[in-house]
Design a protein around this motif. Structure first.
Motif, PDB file in Angstrom:
ATOM      1  N   UNK A  26     -71.413  15.867   9.178  1.00 45.55           N
ATOM      2  CA  UNK A  26     -70.825  16.928   8.359  1.00 45.55           C
ATOM      3  C   UNK A  26     -69.457  17.341   8.906  1.00 45.55           C
ATOM      4  N   UNK A  27     -69.394  17.571  10.243  1.00 44.94           N
ATOM      5  CA  UNK A  27     -68.114  18.040  10.790  1.00 44.94           C
ATOM      6  C   UNK A  27     -67.063  16.931  10.733  1.00 44.94           C
ATOM      7  N   UNK A  28     -67.484  15.685  10.951  1.00 51.51           N
ATOM      8  CA  UNK A  28     -66.509  14.585  10.905  1.00 51.51           C
ATOM      9  C   UNK A  28     -65.953  14.409   9.483  1.00 51.51           C
ATOM     10  N   UNK A  29     -66.835  14.549   8.506  1.00 51.28           N
ATOM     11  CA  UNK A  29     -66.414  14.466   7.102  1.00 51.28           C
ATOM     12  C   UNK A  29     -65.365  15.549   6.802  1.00 51.28           C
ATOM     13  N   UNK A  30     -65.605  16.764   7.304  1.00 46.88           N
ATOM     14  CA  UNK A  30     -64.649  17.850   7.072  1.00 46.88           C
ATOM     15  C   UNK A  30     -63.331  17.577   7.815  1.00 46.88           C
ATOM     16  N   UNK A  31     -63.438  17.070   9.054  1.00 45.73           N
ATOM     17  CA  UNK A  31     -62.220  16.760   9.824  1.00 45.73           C
ATOM     18  C   UNK A  31     -61.367  15.749   9.074  1.00 45.73           C
ATOM     19  N   UNK A  32     -62.037  14.731   8.505  1.00 46.30           N
ATOM     20  CA  UNK A  32     -61.306  13.694   7.768  1.00 46.30           C
ATOM     21  C   UNK A  32     -60.629  14.305   6.552  1.00 46.30           C
TER      22      UNK A  32
ATOM     23  N   UNK B 104     -61.021  23.712  14.505  1.00 51.28           N
ATOM     24  CA  UNK B 104     -61.841  24.437  15.475  1.00 51.28           C
ATOM     25  C   UNK B 104     -63.118  24.933  14.821  1.00 51.28           C
ATOM     26  N   UNK B 105     -62.958  25.530  13.661  1.00 46.14           N
ATOM     27  CA  UNK B 105     -64.114  26.087  12.952  1.00 46.14           C
ATOM     28  C   UNK B 105     -65.170  25.012  12.672  1.00 46.14           C
TER      29      UNK B 105
ATOM     30  N   UNK C 266     -77.228  15.469   7.800  1.00 44.57           N
ATOM     31  CA  UNK C 266     -77.251  16.546   8.801  1.00 44.57           C
ATOM     32  C   UNK C 266     -77.809  17.817   8.175  1.00 44.57           C
ATOM     33  N   UNK C 267     -77.355  18.131   6.955  1.00 45.72           N
ATOM     34  CA  UNK C 267     -77.799  19.354   6.301  1.00 45.72           C
ATOM     35  C   UNK C 267     -79.258  19.258   5.873  1.00 45.72           C
ATOM     36  N   UNK C 268     -79.651  18.080   5.387  1.00 41.89           N
ATOM     37  CA  UNK C 268     -81.041  17.914   4.947  1.00 41.89           C
ATOM     38  C   UNK C 268     -81.999  18.071   6.130  1.00 41.89           C
TER      39      UNK C 268
ATOM     40  N   UNK D 231     -63.254  25.256   3.872  1.00 43.31           N
ATOM     41  CA  UNK D 231     -63.611  25.238   5.295  1.00 43.31           C
ATOM     42  C   UNK D 231     -64.092  26.617   5.730  1.00 43.31           C
ATOM     43  N   UNK D 232     -63.274  27.663   5.448  1.00 44.14           N
ATOM     44  CA  UNK D 232     -63.649  28.977   5.981  1.00 44.14           C
ATOM     45  C   UNK D 232     -64.702  29.654   5.119  1.00 44.14           C
TER      46      UNK D 232
END
Lengths: 160, 493
Positions: free
Chosen positions: B76-82, B121-122, B479-481, B250-251
């Motif tokens: 999840x976080x890597x997807x958002x970073x991308x 960071x978030x 990850x969320x599931x 994101x936020x």
């Protein structure tokens, strides 16, 4: 208990004054007095570091900065303000207090017992060793603030 | 390597204003865009390899000594970073030409990099207080960026945004205080375990309500949306693109999803609340968008409506619904980023945002018009563009979980979306060329390049959507599931 209620009432009262006062100087001083009350409350709740920071930085340093800035600006006529704020704010405040009392009354009776805090240690330990990442965040917040001031108070250069 | 996502933009932002004294434009342009490009490449190359064995926790070492700075990376976080790096890169390229007339480019890039630091960071942190801290970093940078033009409207919009955002932060912080006072810890895992050990259903409900209010305000879900239709149109176009494309997601959406799915657990009630909040946002904002004459205001209302789809998809809580929601988050980031950048090109050429004054611009700005059609059709859900697939997945997930009413609402609102986007296309780009615009030209190279990249991605992802879902969306939704299965049904609501 009475002292605590008096301190909390003072905090709320001076916070409201800071918002409602039309005079900027009075607003700044009301805010300083409000944080003084908050600082004392922190001391009484056994958080001396929070109290020291609140009184020295928020009540002291920031107030000085506010007053200096106000002294450097000049009034350019009255700012027109909607009268709606005078009605909406007290209404909102009363509604907030009622909800706050109801929710807290319900919660406090049902909150399970507090376990011991996991983050034990001295102030220095907590700041430097346990919450190290927050220092990076703090640094970023300060930098973002500085860049914001630089950006918002820049001179518009026509050549650029 | 993963610390570079926070450290590199922070470091470059810190030195950029100094570099700006030496070189006003070229060096800041090159440096900032190099950082965006590097982080994008890092996310799609080494990031994928890092999480191939599952989520990882990394602690920073300084000269061999471990320091208590740790971040967690999962799908999840890597997807958002991308997504953050990709949209910021396009925005950075667009800014090379667009921000020239605003002046003080080094400072602009410094703020943009700070916003990126905050968002990265978030996405990477593992505890509640750090979420709040990086939320504020991104928010402070965004207040200044909204007001960057320094005109009256921009300052007013920024102030309104600041005031409402402070209320959101207060709600979030208060909720964090309640959680900390109960469990004595701030880390996601420890808080999750602590709350379950205490069986504190009532407190979780109270904190969830505060988080919905706080993060809902950040995500501009209706009824917490009042600031967005002022703030997003007032900002310079690249900033509107990043605010609508990324920051609200994101936020708002990311933080809310991370906490609800991986800490509290998505209960049936929370799922219903999220779905209906999403549905109301979709419909109300779509109707509000219909009546707009200001192009950027239309796009801003459309953002509220589309974030509604994302929240609706995530709120379903089934693997398909979550995948659909995340895919729509990504597609909307690309398409809305593209449309806001287009609006910047149009505004720069014509000097107006009023669609009634435009007309026939496609004859003078063919690339801007073409890319804008791609963005509009993708958001409206027209096949085979990427937005169609994500909306389709969300609607199938709704039907599968028996939410017929919401599925019908989602379909009908999609028609409404197509309606207002076609209106925009007809008013701005088609029809007879307004005589005032006979002398205008296509946008400069970098501005056009940024929009063409986003348009190609929107078309390309629509064609190879199965690949994108398999390689990026699926790991994120897994990850969320898993989070739901961990904690489901333990709070009594």
């Amino acid at each position: 208990m009475i002292l605590q209620i008096a301190l909390l009432s003072g905090l709320v009262l001076f916070s409201i004054l800071a918002i409602l006062s039309k005079d900027l100087l009075r607003s700044a001083i009301s805010l300083a007095i409000a944080s003084l009350f908050l600082g004392i409350i922190f001391f009484r709740m056994k958080a001396p570091y929070a109290g020291v920071f609140e009184i020295s930085v928020v009540a002291g340093l920031i107030t000085v900065l506010f007053i200096l800035t106000i002294a450097l600006t000049k009034a350019e006529g009255d700012v027109r303000e909607s009268n709606l704020a005078k009605i909406v704010f007290p209404l909102f405040f009363v509604v907030f207090i009622i909800i706050d009392v109801l929710v807290m009354k319900g919660l406090i009776q049902k909150i399970p017992t507090l376990p011991g805090s996991a983050d034990q240690g001295t102030f220095g330990d907590v700041l430097w060793k346990q919450r190290t990442f927050d220092l990076v965040g703090q640094l970023a917040v300060i930098l973002a603030g500085v860049f914001s001031v630089l950006a918002l108070f820049r001179k518009r250069d026509k050549d650029e | 390597m993963i610390f570079l996502f926070i450290g590199l933009p922070l470091l470059v932002a810190a030195v950029l204003p100094l570099i700006g004294k030496v070189s006003k434009k070229i060096l800041p342009d090159i440096l900032a865009n190099a950082v965006f490009l590097f982080l994008f490449v890092l996310a799609i190359t080494s990031g994928r390899a890092m999480i191939s064995q599952g989520p990882v926790l990394r602690r920073l070492d300084w000269l061999g000594e471990p320091i208590n700075i740790q971040v967690a990376v999962d799908g999840f976080s890597l997807f958002m970073l991308m997504a953050i790096a990709l949209v910021t890169l396009c925005v950075g390229l667009f800014s090379i030409d667009y921000m020239d007339h605003y002046g003080s480019k080094a400072n602009y890039y410094a703020l943009l990099l700070m916003m990126m630091t905050g968002m990265n960071g978030l996405v990477l942190v593992t505890d509640f207080f750090s979420i709040y801290l990086f939320l504020e970093v991104a928010a402070i940078a965004s207040y200044a960026l909204v007001a960057y033009g320094l005109e009256h409207d921009e300052l007013e919009a920024s102030f309104k945004y600041l005031m409402l955002s402070v209320i959101a932060s207060a709600a979030i912080l208060f909720s964090i205080v309640v959680i900390y006072s109960l469990t004595g810890s701030l880390g996601f895992v420890a808080v999750g375990e602590g709350l379950r050990a205490l069986d504190a259903g009532l407190v979780v409900g109270f904190c969830a309500a505060l988080f919905i209010m706080g993060f809902g305000l950040k995500a501009a879900l209706i009824p917490f949306h009042a600031w967005l239709p002022d703030a997003h149109p007032s900002a310079p176009a690249p900033i509107s693109a990043i605010l609508s494309g990324l920051l609200i997601k994101v936020s708002g959406v990311y933080a809310l999803t991370r906490i609800f799915f991986n800490v509290f657990g998505l209960t049936a009630t929370l799922s219903q609340v999220l779905m209906w909040l999403g549905a109301v946002s979709i419909v109300v904002a779509a109707f509000l968008a219909l009546g707009q004459e200001d192009l950027k205001r239309l796009l801003a209302y459309s953002s509220i409506s589309q974030v509604g789809y994302v929240v609706l998809g995530l709120g379903i809580g089934t693997p398909l619904g979550i995948a659909g929601g995340l895919f729509h988050l990504f597609n909307h980031a690309l398409a809305k980023g593209l449309l806001f950048l287009n609006s910047g090109s149009v505004q720069m050429a014509t000097g107006t945002r009023n669609m009634d004054e435009m007309g026939g611009l496609a004859k003078r700005m063919p690339l801007t018009a073409a890319t804008s059609i791609v963005g509009s059709l993708s958001i409206s859900g027209v096949p085979p563009l990427s937005g169609f697939w994500s909306k389709l997945i969300i609607i199938i997930a709704l039907v599968q979980s028996g939410e017929w009413v919401l599925a019908v609402i989602a379909v009908l609102a999609s028609v409404l979306t197509l309606w207002y986007y076609l209106l925009f296309q007809r008013k701005a780009f088609f029809g007879k060329l307004n005589e005032r615009w006979t002398a205008i030209k296509e946008a400069p190279f970098w501005m056009t390049a940024a929009t063409v990249i986003l348009a190609l991605l929107t078309v390309g992802i629509g064609i190879v959507f199965t690949f994108v879902i398999r390689s990026w969306i699926q790991p994120a939704s897994d990850v969320l599931v898993q989070g739901i299965h961990l904690v489901v049904g333990s709070w009594g609501f």
